[in-house]
Design a protein around this motif. Structure first.
Motif, PDB file in Angstrom:
ATOM      1  N   GLY A 162      25.491 -13.725 -15.321  1.00 46.59           N
ATOM      2  CA  GLY A 162      24.169 -13.344 -14.847  1.00 46.59           C
ATOM      3  C   GLY A 162      23.843 -13.690 -13.425  1.00 46.59           C
ATOM      4  N   ALA A 163      24.748 -14.361 -12.696  1.00 48.53           N
ATOM      5  CA  ALA A 163      24.482 -14.668 -11.293  1.00 48.53           C
ATOM      6  C   ALA A 163      24.474 -13.383 -10.464  1.00 48.53           C
ATOM      7  CB  ALA A 163      25.528 -15.640 -10.751  1.00 48.53           C
TER       8      ALA A 163
ATOM      9  N   MET B 164      23.322  -9.554 -23.026  1.00 41.54           N
ATOM     10  CA  MET B 164      23.698 -10.950 -23.176  1.00 41.54           C
ATOM     11  C   MET B 164      22.722 -11.836 -22.435  1.00 41.54           C
ATOM     12  SD  MET B 164      27.254 -12.824 -22.148  1.00 41.54           S
ATOM     13  CE  MET B 164      26.596 -13.306 -20.544  1.00 41.54           C
ATOM     14  N   ALA B 165      22.552 -13.060 -22.909  1.00 41.79           N
ATOM     15  CA  ALA B 165      21.704 -14.018 -22.220  1.00 41.79           C
ATOM     16  C   ALA B 165      22.294 -14.329 -20.850  1.00 41.79           C
ATOM     17  CB  ALA B 165      21.596 -15.294 -23.052  1.00 41.79           C
ATOM     18  N   ASP B 166      21.548 -14.030 -19.796  1.00 42.75           N
ATOM     19  CA  ASP B 166      22.031 -14.271 -18.435  1.00 42.75           C
ATOM     20  C   ASP B 166      21.783 -15.731 -18.079  1.00 42.75           C
ATOM     21  OD1 ASP B 166      22.869 -11.674 -18.107  1.00 42.75           O
ATOM     22  OD2 ASP B 166      20.983 -10.997 -17.250  1.00 42.75           O
ATOM     23  N   ILE B 167      22.710 -16.590 -18.459  1.00 44.67           N
ATOM     24  CA  ILE B 167      22.466 -18.024 -18.325  1.00 44.67           C
ATOM     25  C   ILE B 167      22.509 -18.491 -16.874  1.00 44.67           C
ATOM     26  CG2 ILE B 167      23.174 -18.613 -20.656  1.00 44.67           C
ATOM     27  CD1 ILE B 167      25.910 -19.260 -19.686  1.00 44.67           C
ATOM     28  N   LEU B 168      23.039 -17.672 -15.959  1.00 47.71           N
ATOM     29  CA  LEU B 168      23.013 -18.007 -14.536  1.00 47.71           C
ATOM     30  C   LEU B 168      22.034 -17.118 -13.766  1.00 47.71           C
ATOM     31  CD1 LEU B 168      26.745 -18.801 -13.623  1.00 47.71           C
ATOM     32  CD2 LEU B 168      24.870 -20.388 -14.077  1.00 47.71           C
ATOM     33  N   LYS B 169      21.108 -16.498 -14.472  1.00 45.30           N
ATOM     34  CA  LYS B 169      20.113 -15.678 -13.792  1.00 45.30           C
ATOM     35  C   LYS B 169      19.342 -16.530 -12.794  1.00 45.30           C
ATOM     36  CE  LYS B 169      16.229 -12.558 -14.679  1.00 45.30           C
ATOM     37  NZ  LYS B 169      15.375 -11.952 -15.724  1.00 45.30           N
ATOM     38  N   GLY B 170      19.144 -16.001 -11.595  1.00 47.08           N
ATOM     39  CA  GLY B 170      18.443 -16.747 -10.561  1.00 47.08           C
ATOM     40  C   GLY B 170      19.379 -17.468  -9.616  1.00 47.08           C
ATOM     41  N   ILE B 171      20.695 -17.480  -9.915  1.00 43.24           N
ATOM     42  CA  ILE B 171      21.680 -18.095  -9.017  1.00 43.24           C
ATOM     43  C   ILE B 171      22.273 -17.004  -8.129  1.00 43.24           C
ATOM     44  CG2 ILE B 171      23.898 -19.301  -8.896  1.00 43.24           C
ATOM     45  CD1 ILE B 171      21.579 -21.043  -9.839  1.00 43.24           C
ATOM     46  N   ARG B 172      22.189 -17.207  -6.815  1.00 46.03           N
ATOM     47  CA  ARG B 172      22.725 -16.218  -5.862  1.00 46.03           C
ATOM     48  C   ARG B 172      24.027 -16.745  -5.283  1.00 46.03           C
ATOM     49  NH1 ARG B 172      18.225 -14.759  -2.620  1.00 46.03           N
ATOM     50  NH2 ARG B 172      17.761 -13.534  -4.474  1.00 46.03           N
ATOM     51  N   VAL B 173      25.051 -15.920  -5.362  1.00 50.33           N
ATOM     52  CA  VAL B 173      26.403 -16.288  -4.933  1.00 50.33           C
ATOM     53  C   VAL B 173      26.847 -15.356  -3.822  1.00 50.33           C
ATOM     54  CG1 VAL B 173      28.817 -16.576  -5.662  1.00 50.33           C
ATOM     55  CG2 VAL B 173      26.949 -17.078  -7.273  1.00 50.33           C
ATOM     56  N   VAL B 174      27.354 -15.924  -2.748  1.00 49.85           N
ATOM     57  CA  VAL B 174      27.978 -15.143  -1.685  1.00 49.85           C
ATOM     58  C   VAL B 174      29.476 -15.361  -1.813  1.00 49.85           C
ATOM     59  CG1 VAL B 174      28.215 -14.802   0.796  1.00 49.85           C
ATOM     60  CG2 VAL B 174      25.986 -15.384  -0.175  1.00 49.85           C
ATOM     61  N   GLU B 175      30.186 -14.310  -2.128  1.00 47.94           N
ATOM     62  CA  GLU B 175      31.639 -14.403  -2.327  1.00 47.94           C
ATOM     63  C   GLU B 175      32.364 -13.688  -1.199  1.00 47.94           C
ATOM     64  OE1 GLU B 175      34.781 -11.776  -3.975  1.00 47.94           O
ATOM     65  OE2 GLU B 175      33.620 -12.322  -5.770  1.00 47.94           O
ATOM     66  N   GLN B 176      33.141 -14.422  -0.449  1.00 49.60           N
ATOM     67  CA  GLN B 176      33.957 -13.847   0.612  1.00 49.60           C
ATOM     68  C   GLN B 176      35.422 -13.993   0.185  1.00 49.60           C
ATOM     69  OE1 GLN B 176      32.821 -15.300   4.450  1.00 49.60           O
ATOM     70  NE2 GLN B 176      33.424 -13.423   5.482  1.00 49.60           N
TER      71      GLN B 176
ATOM     72  N   ILE C 221      23.256 -16.935   3.776  1.00 53.90           N
ATOM     73  CA  ILE C 221      23.648 -18.277   3.356  1.00 53.90           C
ATOM     74  C   ILE C 221      22.428 -19.162   3.144  1.00 53.90           C
ATOM     75  CG2 ILE C 221      24.789 -20.397   4.150  1.00 53.90           C
ATOM     76  CD1 ILE C 221      26.704 -18.256   3.083  1.00 53.90           C
ATOM     77  N   ALA C 222      21.416 -18.988   3.976  1.00 54.07           N
ATOM     78  CA  ALA C 222      20.206 -19.804   3.853  1.00 54.07           C
ATOM     79  C   ALA C 222      19.512 -19.582   2.511  1.00 54.07           C
ATOM     80  CB  ALA C 222      19.242 -19.485   5.000  1.00 54.07           C
ATOM     81  N   GLN C 223      19.712 -18.398   1.918  1.00 54.91           N
ATOM     82  CA  GLN C 223      19.063 -18.083   0.647  1.00 54.91           C
ATOM     83  C   GLN C 223      20.022 -18.152  -0.537  1.00 54.91           C
ATOM     84  OE1 GLN C 223      16.308 -14.743   0.675  1.00 54.91           O
ATOM     85  NE2 GLN C 223      16.487 -14.586   2.897  1.00 54.91           N
ATOM     86  N   ALA C 224      21.253 -18.598  -0.303  1.00 54.54           N
ATOM     87  CA  ALA C 224      22.263 -18.602  -1.360  1.00 54.54           C
ATOM     88  C   ALA C 224      22.317 -19.947  -2.071  1.00 54.54           C
ATOM     89  CB  ALA C 224      23.633 -18.267  -0.769  1.00 54.54           C
ATOM     90  N   ASP C 225      22.855 -19.917  -3.274  1.00 55.18           N
ATOM     91  CA  ASP C 225      23.132 -21.141  -4.030  1.00 55.18           C
ATOM     92  C   ASP C 225      24.611 -21.526  -3.939  1.00 55.18           C
ATOM     93  OD1 ASP C 225      20.500 -21.609  -5.576  1.00 55.18           O
ATOM     94  OD2 ASP C 225      20.939 -19.496  -5.964  1.00 55.18           O
ATOM     95  N   VAL C 226      25.472 -20.516  -3.835  1.00 56.64           N
ATOM     96  CA  VAL C 226      26.918 -20.744  -3.884  1.00 56.64           C
ATOM     97  C   VAL C 226      27.597 -19.865  -2.850  1.00 56.64           C
ATOM     98  CG1 VAL C 226      29.011 -20.585  -5.329  1.00 56.64           C
ATOM     99  CG2 VAL C 226      26.828 -21.249  -6.364  1.00 56.64           C
ATOM    100  N   TYR C 227      28.625 -20.409  -2.204  1.00 61.00           N
ATOM    101  CA  TYR C 227      29.485 -19.635  -1.314  1.00 61.00           C
ATOM    102  C   TYR C 227      30.929 -19.865  -1.754  1.00 61.00           C
ATOM    103  CZ  TYR C 227      32.103 -18.280   2.893  1.00 61.00           C
ATOM    104  OH  TYR C 227      33.003 -17.717   3.766  1.00 61.00           O
ATOM    105  N   ILE C 228      31.694 -18.780  -1.885  1.00 65.54           N
ATOM    106  CA  ILE C 228      33.094 -18.847  -2.323  1.00 65.54           C
ATOM    107  C   ILE C 228      33.968 -18.173  -1.286  1.00 65.54           C
ATOM    108  CG2 ILE C 228      34.757 -18.186  -4.107  1.00 65.54           C
ATOM    109  CD1 ILE C 228      32.384 -17.921  -6.056  1.00 65.54           C
ATOM    110  N   GLN C 229      35.050 -18.846  -0.894  1.00 62.31           N
ATOM    111  CA  GLN C 229      36.049 -18.206  -0.032  1.00 62.31           C
ATOM    112  C   GLN C 229      37.440 -18.666  -0.455  1.00 62.31           C
ATOM    113  OE1 GLN C 229      38.099 -20.034   2.026  1.00 62.31           O
ATOM    114  NE2 GLN C 229      36.976 -21.777   2.862  1.00 62.31           N
TER     115      GLN C 229
END
Length: 398
Positions: free
Chosen positions: A30-31, A1-13, A84-92
């Motif tokens: 694709g994240a 599938m087309a990874d439309i969020l490729k290149g987005i880094r997510v930190v999920e806590q 976190i310094a290299q992330a695009d998104v953080y989820i908690q």
């Protein structure tokens, strides 16, 4: 599938469902989603039922990587800040106040990374009279009014699977993606907040609007009555769903399909409004007719006419349904060492492409070595990602 969020880094806590569901939605597109877990403990959903890799955990954590960090340890806190310094998104989805106690609140993380999209998920919001209460799916179904328009008060029951949890995760993912689009214009991060209560009240926007506009208190019977939707039991004790809506031809076609001319001649059912007003009587009459034949015969007869209908499938039947098979909804699970061999793929198709597999949910700490090495600069261990623009990608409209 087309990874439309490729290149987005997510930190999920995240734990249990709301946070992990939001992360899964981004991972499915694709994240690179890195799931943070406490060493030795992990997400409590891992051990929700049998062992340390429950089907419940697998459902919401596919396509992710797992990193274990002890945020009470100085070295691991440093790793967390580097991440976190290299992330695009953080989820908690901590209870309100917990993130601040571990120095993972919005203000702290924004100081590390001003481009960060920070998403906090709660039961009732970050402030207010219920802020200290614990919340779960069933509690939110009840409080939000959703259950009041979704269950029969004479036979009340909770709806499953965990709708409020999953729906909140979907709203969180949508808010995150909107903030990412805005960041493309401004270069700035955002703090996205969503509570289970707000998500479920918005999900029930139609009955709320009916109340605000008409002053009537909606009930669980309103939707099926107005939509002329029926669940009917057949002669072999199986179920069929039919939805006649407001299109008169559907009623006419049903009458033809079931040889129901006597129903059509009944003055109570001659007009749509009469069928709405006499919904319980019509339901009984239809059930009496459908009890005369097994489900397979009724499905064949209904299929000969232009009618919205379907068998009420159980999970195995839905998984093997011809239309689901045609769409390739069930796909293999790759990179697995245990757990389910198949999964339901992401629901969307992009430019004719859709997922043909999903990656297994990670074992706890499965990617510790690779992620820690990447943070130290070892080349080739980070998945490819888009560089941050030096200026906004789009100019704001005047």
């Amino acid at each position: 599938m087309a990874d439309i969020l490729k290149g987005i880094r997510v930190v999920e806590q995240g734990t249990f469902i709301t946070g992990p569901c939001a992360g899964m939605m981004l991972a499915d597109m694709g994240a690179d989603v890195i799931k943070l877990e406490t060493p030795g403990k992990g997400d409590p959903y891992r051990s929700f039922r049998n062992g340390f890799y429950s089907a419940h955990f697998q459902a919401y954590n596919r396509n992710k990587r797992s990193l274990t960090l002890n945020l009470k340890d100085d070295e691991d806190r440093s790793v967390f800040r580097d991440l976190i310094a290299q992330a695009d998104v953080y989820i908690q989805n901590f209870r309100p106040g917990a993130a601040a106690r571990m120095s993972a609140d919005w203000e702290t993380l924004r100081a590390i990374n001003p481009r960060l999209i920070y998403c906090s998920i709660s039961g009732f919001g970050q402030t207010g009279p219920y802020v200290a209460r614990p919340s779960y799916d069933s509690v939110t179904q009840a409080l939000s009014g959703f259950l009041g328009v979704a269950t029969d008060p004479a036979n009340p029951r909770l709806l499953g699977p965990a709708m409020a949890d999953s729906i909140t995760g979907l709203y969180a993912a949508m808010g995150i993606m909107g903030a990412l689009v805005e960041r493309g214009r401004t270069g700035e991060g955002r703090h996205v907040e969503v509570s289970m209560l707000e998500a479920m009240m918005h999900f029930a926007v139609e009955p709320f609007t009916g109340f605000f506009a008409l002053g009537d208190v909606p009930t669980a019977l309103d939707r099926p009555r107005l939509a002329q939707a029926f669940i009917l039991r057949t002669g072999d004790d199986r179920l069929i769903g039919i939805h006649l809506s407001s299109i008169e031809k559907f009623w006419d076609n049903l009458v033809t399909a079931i040889d129901g001319q006597d129903l059509a001649a009944d003055p109570r059912f001659a007009q749509r409004q009469g069928r709405i007003d006499n919904y319980p009587v019509l339901l009984d009459a239809l059930n009496a007719i459908f009890a005369t034949r097994p489900r397979a015969e009724w499905l064949a007869r209904l299929a000969e006419h232009d009618l919205p209908f379907a068998p009420v499938n159980d999970i195995p039947e839905a998984a093997s349904d011809p239309q689901a098979e045609h769409l390739g909804v069930v796909v293999p699970v790759t990179d697995r060492t245990e757990g389910a061999q198949q999964a339901i793929r992401p629901a969307f198709t992009v430019d004719g492409q859709r997922a043909t597999s999903v990656r297994a949910a990670p074992l706890i700490g499965e990617h510790d070595e690779a992620i820690r090495a990447a943070l130290k600069g070892t080349p080739g261990l980070w998945p490819e990602r888009a560089p941050a623009p030096s200026a906004p990608l789009y100019e704001a409209a005047e």
